[in-house]
Design a protein around this motif. Structure first.
Motif, PDB file in Angstrom:
ATOM      1  N   THR A  38       0.835  -1.206   0.000  1.00 15.54           N
ATOM      2  CA  THR A  38       0.000   0.000   0.000  1.00 15.54           C
ATOM      3  C   THR A  38       0.869   1.255   0.000  1.00 15.54           C
ATOM      4  N   ILE A  84      -6.785   3.963  -3.979  1.00 13.42           N
ATOM      5  CA  ILE A  84      -6.688   4.690  -2.717  1.00 13.42           C
ATOM      6  C   ILE A  84      -7.543   5.936  -2.939  1.00 13.42           C
ATOM      7  N   GLU A 125      -7.426   0.361   4.585  1.00 10.24           N
ATOM      8  CA  GLU A 125      -7.332   1.802   4.807  1.00 10.24           C
ATOM      9  C   GLU A 125      -5.863   2.110   5.108  1.00 10.24           C
ATOM     10  N   THR A 126      -5.410   3.274   4.655  1.00 12.14           N
ATOM     11  CA  THR A 126      -3.986   3.589   4.754  1.00 12.14           C
ATOM     12  C   THR A 126      -3.505   3.705   6.188  1.00 12.14           C
ATOM     13  N   HIS A 185      -3.456  -5.613  -0.238  1.00  7.04           N
ATOM     14  CA  HIS A 185      -3.327  -4.264   0.286  1.00  7.04           C
ATOM     15  C   HIS A 185      -4.128  -4.115   1.569  1.00  7.04           C
ATOM     16  N   HIS A 209       2.250   2.083  -3.334  1.00  4.87           N
ATOM     17  CA  HIS A 209       1.236   2.728  -4.173  1.00  4.87           C
ATOM     18  C   HIS A 209       1.143   4.224  -3.868  1.00  4.87           C
ATOM     19  N   ILE A 210       1.251   4.569  -2.589  1.00  5.81           N
ATOM     20  CA  ILE A 210       1.204   5.992  -2.229  1.00  5.81           C
ATOM     21  C   ILE A 210       2.420   6.714  -2.812  1.00  5.81           C
ATOM     22  N   VAL A 235      -9.074   2.060   1.014  1.00  5.09           N
ATOM     23  CA  VAL A 235      -8.458   1.390  -0.136  1.00  5.09           C
ATOM     24  C   VAL A 235      -9.441   0.322  -0.608  1.00  5.09           C
TER      25      VAL A 235
END
Length: 241
Positions: free
Chosen positions: A100, A197, A212-213, A209, A103-104, A160
């Motif tokens: 994750t 996201i 949630e972040t 993933h 990805h950010i 996410v």
């Protein structure tokens, strides 16, 4: 509806009772497998199988056609009937955090550097990941400055989620395919998985993933290397608070 892998449809199911549908010495094919078999730079899940006659560690995976065999640490193990599949929760958590967070990082590089594409990615068992980007003329300090925005996105606890789109549509929509060389394999009905996201990023991906972040630890940008004339390698690591 697109055919999904069990671990995509049930990302929080780490202990699952299922059936051994085909067995050979040292390997087994399950009706439903909660194990992510690896790919796209993400390491495969770890864990074990338990059944009436014993317990055995899953040592790897082999995909043949659309079947993914679980390889067993005991080459003589022959499993039949009902099986309990158990995924190592700590290792899965670390991999989903790293994936994750990459990805950010990818989102901010794509947005701030004219749609720069990914040329390589690897997540490691030590909680460190590296991403390579096609960035031929970039001041590395600009990349280091992304650490703050990445951690802000983690703190914001952004949802996410995933969905599936036809493969042709994914290639036509700018930014859904971020790698210069590979894309996730399509489902049997010709669709490709898209991880979003919400409000920050949307791209094709076949890995696991967070939902949630905010479930990730903060990250640090550990090092930036120039790899050849075009590539910049960014290494990030999870911070244990």
């Amino acid at each position: 509806m697109a055919a999904r892998s069990f671990y995509h449809e049930n990302p929080k199911t780490l202990v699952h009772e299922t059936e051994a549908v085909e067995t050979r010495p040292g390997r087994v094919l399950l009706a439903e497998s909660p194990f992510y078999p690896g790919g796209g730079g993400q390491l495969a899940d770890r864990g074990f199988l338990r059944w009436n006659d014993g317990e055995v560690t899953v040592s790897g995976f082999e995909t043949v056609g659309r079947k993914t065999w679980l390889l067993l640490s005991d080459p003589d193990a022959e499993i039949s009937g009902t099986v309990e599949a158990v995924v190592d929760p700590d290792f899965r958590q670390m991999m989903t955090e790293l994936h994750t967070d990459t990805h950010i990082l990818n989102a901010f590089v794509f947005q701030n550097f004219s749609g720069a594409l990914v040329t390589g990615v690897q997540m490691n068992a030590d909680g460190i990941a590296r991403m390579d980007f096609d960035l031929p003329e970039v001041d590395n300090d600009r990349l280091r400055a992304l650490e703050g925005p990445i951690n802000d996105a983690i703190k914001r606890n952004i949802p996410v989620r995933d969905d599936y789109v036809p493969l042709d549509d994914a290639y036509e929509e700018h930014g859904l395919i971020r790698s210069k060389s590979v894309a996730p394999p399509p489902t049997p009905d010709g669709k490709i998985r898209i991880v979003e996201i919400v409000g920050l990023d949307r791209q094709a991906c076949g890995g696991t993933h967070l939902t949630e972040t905010g479930a990730s630890r903060p990250i640090r940008i550990l090092k930036i290397d120039n790899k050849g004339r075009h590539n910049r390698r960014v290494r990030i690591g999870l911070v244990n608070e």
